[in-house]
Design a protein around this motif. Structure first.
Motif, PDB file in Angstrom:
ATOM      1  N   CYS A  41      10.688  12.439   1.078  1.00  0.00           N
ATOM      2  CA  CYS A  41      11.011  13.327   2.189  1.00  0.00           C
ATOM      3  C   CYS A  41      10.177  14.591   2.128  1.00  0.00           C
ATOM      4  O   CYS A  41       9.671  14.982   1.076  1.00  0.00           O
ATOM      5  CB  CYS A  41      12.501  13.666   2.220  1.00  0.00           C
ATOM      6  N   GLY A  42      10.015  15.200   3.303  1.00  0.00           N
ATOM      7  CA  GLY A  42       9.315  16.466   3.437  1.00  0.00           C
ATOM      8  C   GLY A  42      10.110  17.378   4.340  1.00  0.00           C
ATOM      9  O   GLY A  42      11.277  17.107   4.650  1.00  0.00           O
ATOM     10  N   SER A  43       9.498  18.454   4.794  1.00  0.00           N
ATOM     11  CA  SER A  43      10.215  19.412   5.638  1.00  0.00           C
ATOM     12  C   SER A  43      10.688  18.787   6.945  1.00  0.00           C
ATOM     13  O   SER A  43      11.782  19.084   7.428  1.00  0.00           O
ATOM     14  CB  SER A  43       9.311  20.607   5.951  1.00  0.00           C
ATOM     15  N   ASN A  44       9.852  17.902   7.522  1.00  0.00           N
ATOM     16  CA  ASN A  44      10.163  17.352   8.843  1.00  0.00           C
ATOM     17  C   ASN A  44      10.059  15.836   8.896  1.00  0.00           C
ATOM     18  O   ASN A  44       9.916  15.266   9.979  1.00  0.00           O
ATOM     19  CB  ASN A  44       9.228  17.968   9.885  1.00  0.00           C
ATOM     20  N   ILE A  45      10.118  15.173   7.762  1.00  0.00           N
ATOM     21  CA  ILE A  45      10.027  13.719   7.753  1.00  0.00           C
ATOM     22  C   ILE A  45      10.791  13.172   6.549  1.00  0.00           C
ATOM     23  O   ILE A  45      10.741  13.740   5.446  1.00  0.00           O
ATOM     24  CB  ILE A  45       8.548  13.258   7.723  1.00  0.00           C
ATOM     25  N   ASN A  46      11.544  12.107   6.768  1.00  0.00           N
ATOM     26  CA  ASN A  46      12.333  11.459   5.712  1.00  0.00           C
ATOM     27  C   ASN A  46      12.150   9.956   5.858  1.00  0.00           C
ATOM     28  O   ASN A  46      12.423   9.407   6.920  1.00  0.00           O
ATOM     29  CB  ASN A  46      13.816  11.814   5.847  1.00  0.00           C
ATOM     30  N   VAL A  47      11.687   9.296   4.804  1.00  0.00           N
ATOM     31  CA  VAL A  47      11.332   7.889   4.925  1.00  0.00           C
ATOM     32  C   VAL A  47      11.929   7.070   3.781  1.00  0.00           C
ATOM     33  O   VAL A  47      12.266   7.600   2.720  1.00  0.00           O
ATOM     34  CB  VAL A  47       9.798   7.698   4.954  1.00  0.00           C
ATOM     35  N   ALA A  48      12.032   5.771   4.031  1.00  0.00           N
ATOM     36  CA  ALA A  48      12.555   4.852   3.026  1.00  0.00           C
ATOM     37  C   ALA A  48      11.936   3.483   3.237  1.00  0.00           C
ATOM     38  O   ALA A  48      11.537   3.125   4.354  1.00  0.00           O
ATOM     39  CB  ALA A  48      14.078   4.765   3.124  1.00  0.00           C
ATOM     40  N   VAL A  49      11.880   2.709   2.152  1.00  0.00           N
ATOM     41  CA  VAL A  49      11.373   1.336   2.195  1.00  0.00           C
ATOM     42  C   VAL A  49      12.472   0.416   1.665  1.00  0.00           C
ATOM     43  O   VAL A  49      13.122   0.727   0.655  1.00  0.00           O
ATOM     44  CB  VAL A  49      10.103   1.174   1.343  1.00  0.00           C
ATOM     45  N   SER A  50      12.680  -0.714   2.353  1.00  0.00           N
ATOM     46  CA  SER A  50      13.732  -1.638   1.942  1.00  0.00           C
ATOM     47  C   SER A  50      13.157  -2.827   1.179  1.00  0.00           C
ATOM     48  O   SER A  50      11.938  -3.044   1.148  1.00  0.00           O
ATOM     49  CB  SER A  50      14.498  -2.143   3.173  1.00  0.00           C
ATOM     50  N   ASN A  51      14.055  -3.605   0.575  1.00  0.00           N
ATOM     51  CA  ASN A  51      13.637  -4.789  -0.185  1.00  0.00           C
ATOM     52  C   ASN A  51      13.139  -5.913   0.715  1.00  0.00           C
ATOM     53  O   ASN A  51      12.595  -6.900   0.235  1.00  0.00           O
ATOM     54  CB  ASN A  51      14.807  -5.296  -1.046  1.00  0.00           C
ATOM     55  N   THR A  52      13.315  -5.758   2.016  1.00  0.00           N
ATOM     56  CA  THR A  52      12.788  -6.747   2.968  1.00  0.00           C
ATOM     57  C   THR A  52      11.516  -6.237   3.647  1.00  0.00           C
ATOM     58  O   THR A  52      11.123  -6.737   4.704  1.00  0.00           O
ATOM     59  CB  THR A  52      13.840  -7.092   4.037  1.00  0.00           C
ATOM     60  N   ASN A  53      10.890  -5.220   3.050  1.00  0.00           N
ATOM     61  CA  ASN A  53       9.646  -4.622   3.556  1.00  0.00           C
ATOM     62  C   ASN A  53       9.827  -3.854   4.855  1.00  0.00           C
ATOM     63  O   ASN A  53       8.877  -3.653   5.610  1.00  0.00           O
ATOM     64  CB  ASN A  53       8.543  -5.672   3.737  1.00  0.00           C
ATOM     65  N   GLY A  54      11.047  -3.428   5.118  1.00  0.00           N
ATOM     66  CA  GLY A  54      11.282  -2.583   6.270  1.00  0.00           C
ATOM     67  C   GLY A  54      10.891  -1.143   5.968  1.00  0.00           C
ATOM     68  O   GLY A  54      11.195  -0.623   4.888  1.00  0.00           O
ATOM     69  N   ILE A  55      10.209  -0.503   6.907  1.00  0.00           N
ATOM     70  CA  ILE A  55       9.823   0.890   6.772  1.00  0.00           C
ATOM     71  C   ILE A  55      10.696   1.712   7.710  1.00  0.00           C
ATOM     72  O   ILE A  55      10.734   1.452   8.917  1.00  0.00           O
ATOM     73  CB  ILE A  55       8.331   1.103   7.114  1.00  0.00           C
ATOM     74  N   TYR A  56      11.394   2.686   7.167  1.00  0.00           N
ATOM     75  CA  TYR A  56      12.349   3.467   7.946  1.00  0.00           C
ATOM     76  C   TYR A  56      11.933   4.932   8.018  1.00  0.00           C
ATOM     77  O   TYR A  56      11.582   5.535   7.008  1.00  0.00           O
ATOM     78  CB  TYR A  56      13.745   3.399   7.319  1.00  0.00           C
ATOM     79  N   SER A  57      11.942   5.450   9.236  1.00  0.00           N
ATOM     80  CA  SER A  57      11.959   6.891   9.429  1.00  0.00           C
ATOM     81  C   SER A  57      13.437   7.218   9.591  1.00  0.00           C
ATOM     82  O   SER A  57      14.008   6.991  10.662  1.00  0.00           O
ATOM     83  CB  SER A  57      11.159   7.283  10.669  1.00  0.00           C
ATOM     84  N   PRO A  66       4.530  -7.766   6.243  1.00  0.00           N
ATOM     85  CA  PRO A  66       4.687  -9.173   5.833  1.00  0.00           C
ATOM     86  C   PRO A  66       5.160  -9.270   4.382  1.00  0.00           C
ATOM     87  O   PRO A  66       5.013  -8.327   3.605  1.00  0.00           O
ATOM     88  CB  PRO A  66       3.268  -9.745   5.992  1.00  0.00           C
ATOM     89  N   LYS A  67       5.707 -10.425   4.035  1.00  0.00           N
ATOM     90  CA  LYS A  67       6.297 -10.606   2.707  1.00  0.00           C
ATOM     91  C   LYS A  67       5.309 -10.420   1.569  1.00  0.00           C
ATOM     92  O   LYS A  67       5.669  -9.971   0.477  1.00  0.00           O
ATOM     93  CB  LYS A  67       6.922 -12.004   2.598  1.00  0.00           C
ATOM     94  N   HIS A  68       4.039 -10.803   1.797  1.00  0.00           N
ATOM     95  CA  HIS A  68       3.083 -10.763   0.694  1.00  0.00           C
ATOM     96  C   HIS A  68       2.660  -9.333   0.339  1.00  0.00           C
ATOM     97  O   HIS A  68       2.056  -9.098  -0.705  1.00  0.00           O
ATOM     98  CB  HIS A  68       1.834 -11.582   1.043  1.00  0.00           C
ATOM     99  N   ILE A  69       2.996  -8.373   1.183  1.00  0.00           N
ATOM    100  CA  ILE A  69       2.675  -6.974   0.898  1.00  0.00           C
ATOM    101  C   ILE A  69       3.866  -6.318   0.213  1.00  0.00           C
ATOM    102  O   ILE A  69       4.992  -6.383   0.700  1.00  0.00           O
ATOM    103  CB  ILE A  69       2.316  -6.223   2.188  1.00  0.00           C
ATOM    104  N   LYS A  70       3.612  -5.696  -0.920  1.00  0.00           N
ATOM    105  CA  LYS A  70       4.652  -4.985  -1.651  1.00  0.00           C
ATOM    106  C   LYS A  70       4.285  -3.512  -1.740  1.00  0.00           C
ATOM    107  O   LYS A  70       3.128  -3.159  -1.963  1.00  0.00           O
ATOM    108  CB  LYS A  70       4.822  -5.564  -3.070  1.00  0.00           C
ATOM    109  N   VAL A  71       5.282  -2.666  -1.551  1.00  0.00           N
ATOM    110  CA  VAL A  71       5.044  -1.226  -1.610  1.00  0.00           C
ATOM    111  C   VAL A  71       5.075  -0.769  -3.058  1.00  0.00           C
ATOM    112  O   VAL A  71       6.054  -0.975  -3.767  1.00  0.00           O
ATOM    113  CB  VAL A  71       6.087  -0.461  -0.778  1.00  0.00           C
ATOM    114  N   GLY A  78      -3.666  -2.311  -2.959  1.00  0.00           N
ATOM    115  CA  GLY A  78      -4.517  -1.138  -3.091  1.00  0.00           C
ATOM    116  C   GLY A  78      -4.866  -0.475  -1.780  1.00  0.00           C
ATOM    117  O   GLY A  78      -5.778   0.352  -1.716  1.00  0.00           O
ATOM    118  N   ASP A  79      -4.126  -0.823  -0.706  1.00  0.00           N
ATOM    119  CA  ASP A  79      -4.370  -0.227   0.608  1.00  0.00           C
ATOM    120  C   ASP A  79      -3.405   0.930   0.860  1.00  0.00           C
ATOM    121  O   ASP A  79      -2.268   0.926   0.377  1.00  0.00           O
ATOM    122  CB  ASP A  79      -4.197  -1.269   1.713  1.00  0.00           C
ATOM    123  N   ILE A  80      -3.854   1.905   1.648  1.00  0.00           N
ATOM    124  CA  ILE A  80      -3.030   3.049   2.022  1.00  0.00           C
ATOM    125  C   ILE A  80      -2.677   2.948   3.506  1.00  0.00           C
ATOM    126  O   ILE A  80      -3.541   2.689   4.348  1.00  0.00           O
ATOM    127  CB  ILE A  80      -3.764   4.380   1.771  1.00  0.00           C
TER     128      ILE A  80
END
Length: 378
Positions: free
Chosen positions: A146-162, A171-176, A193-195
């Motif tokens: 989290c930051g001043s104006n953004i709060n994020v989370a990643v789930s075990n199903t590769n969901g990206i949440y604001s 996709p499943k083959h990508i892991k955070v 190794g991707d951003i």
């Protein structure tokens, strides 16, 4: 539980590091790091006004709480704490059971479980080869930032949440591998190794040629094909380390936080914003060519000193080398660089002398950057 020395440098006017309180902003600036003692398993997250410490299922927050300095709160979480992240007005807590809680920066506050918005799309039913319906995976969370104006989370199903809304799914083959936040932007590093970056990009912090806002994660194409192993998000700048030990920085450079000079030799001002990643030449490390073991015998030979980790505060950047040497650049008004001199900024990477005092630099300390401070846990 092992008790080990740690050290902090930077803003401590509100007693947010507990063992000492500065009565003036610059009280600790000229002295560099000050030692404190914590347990080796302690997690640390720092805001500009308070610091959160977590161990097992205990959370201790101290500093400026409920508009009062030197305040503290001690909370017992319902499960072991896996990760903590500090925003200006609250702290996020990720538990081992995958649930996320929020604690307001108030003395009387209690843990509140974060509720996520439901998605309208039902997941498709999956069946075995015999036609039986497979049990659906229960979504829990693995990363928070989290930051001043953004709060994020990643789930075990590769969901990206604001938080609290889902904005993307990989996709499943990508892991955070790593998730970080600046004031207004977020970045994640994948196992490939991707951003990927998203959020506000008007100061170049997303690493894209166009200065614009991205609502969902966008691949940082300028570094695509280069395997990145570690990332950091400052207030309005970003940094990354490649598998080859190269340091890349981009974004806002008002205080030299990118390790790039603010002024040319003739006094002309350099650009303030660098939207694309810049490769930074680190100073030569002349003291780590030979290491000694504890018994005084000559130890491992280093033929090359390379960067392995990078950390960032509001306007400063810390780089850790494979030999244990640490460099700092950027804003230094509160002594957050740990340099034993009082200057407003350092627009090039300079060696931090404190880390040369650690007897065995091969056991490199963990480093945490708050907006206006730096903490080292040995």
């Amino acid at each position: 539980m092992a008790v080990i020395p740690a050290a902090f440098t930077g803003f401590n006017v509100f007693g947010q590091f507990g063992n000492k309180q500065a009565s003036r902003v610059h009280d600790f600036t000229e002295f560099g790091f000050n030692e404190c003692v914590i347990n080796s398993s302690t997690l640390i997250a720092a805001s500009w006004s308070y610091t959160a410490f977590a161990q097992e299922n205990r959370l201790f927050v101290c500093g400026f709480l409920t508009d009062k300095p030197n305040a503290s709160v001690n909370i017992i979480a319902p499960d072991k704490i896996k990760q903590i992240a500090a925003a200006e007005k609250f702290c996020l807590i990720l538990l081992e059971n995958g649930k996320i809680y929020k604690l307001l920066a108030k003395v009387e506050a209690n843990l509140e479980e974060v509720k996520f918005a439901a998605t309208n799309v039902a997941p498709p039913q999956k069946r075995t080869i015999f036609g039986a319906i497979k049990q659906q995976t229960v979504e829990t969370f693995t990363h928070i930032a989290c930051g001043s104006n953004i709060n994020v989370a990643v789930s075990n199903t590769n969901g990206i949440y604001s938080i609290p809304s889902k904005i993307h799914e990989f996709p499943k083959h990508i892991k955070v591998k790593q998730l970080v936040c600046g004031f207004e932007h977020a970045m994640l590093l994948t196992n490939m190794g991707d951003i990927y970056a998203w959020g506000m990009g008007l100061r170049g912090q997303l690493g894209q040629e166009l200065l614009q806002t991205e609502e969902t994660p966008v691949l940082l194409e300028a570094l695509a094909g280069i395997k990145i192993i570690h990332i950091a998000a400052g207030g309005w700048h970003s940094a990354a380390i490649s598998a080859f030990g190269d340091l890349y920085t981009w974004g806002h450079n008002t205080n030299g936080q990118l390790g790039l000079r603010v002024f040319k030799p003739n006094g002309q001002k350099e650009p303030t914003v660098f939207p694309l990643p810049q490769i930074i030449d680190m100073p030569p490390c002349n003291t780590c060519s030979v290491k000694s073991s504890d018994d005084g015998q000559e130890g491992e030979q280093y033929t090359e000193c390379i960067a392995v980790k990078v950390y960032a505060g509001a306007r400063h950047t810390i780089v850790q080398m494979n030999c244990g040497t640490v460099y700092a650049a950027g804003w230094n008004v509160h002594g957050q660089l740990g340099l034993k001199k009082l200057n407003q900024m350092c627009d090039h990477f300079e060696r931090v002398p404190f880390f040369a005092t650690i007897p065995n630099q091969l056991n490199t300390p963990n480093i945490v950057c708050g907006p206006w401070c730096t903490v080292a846990i040995r």
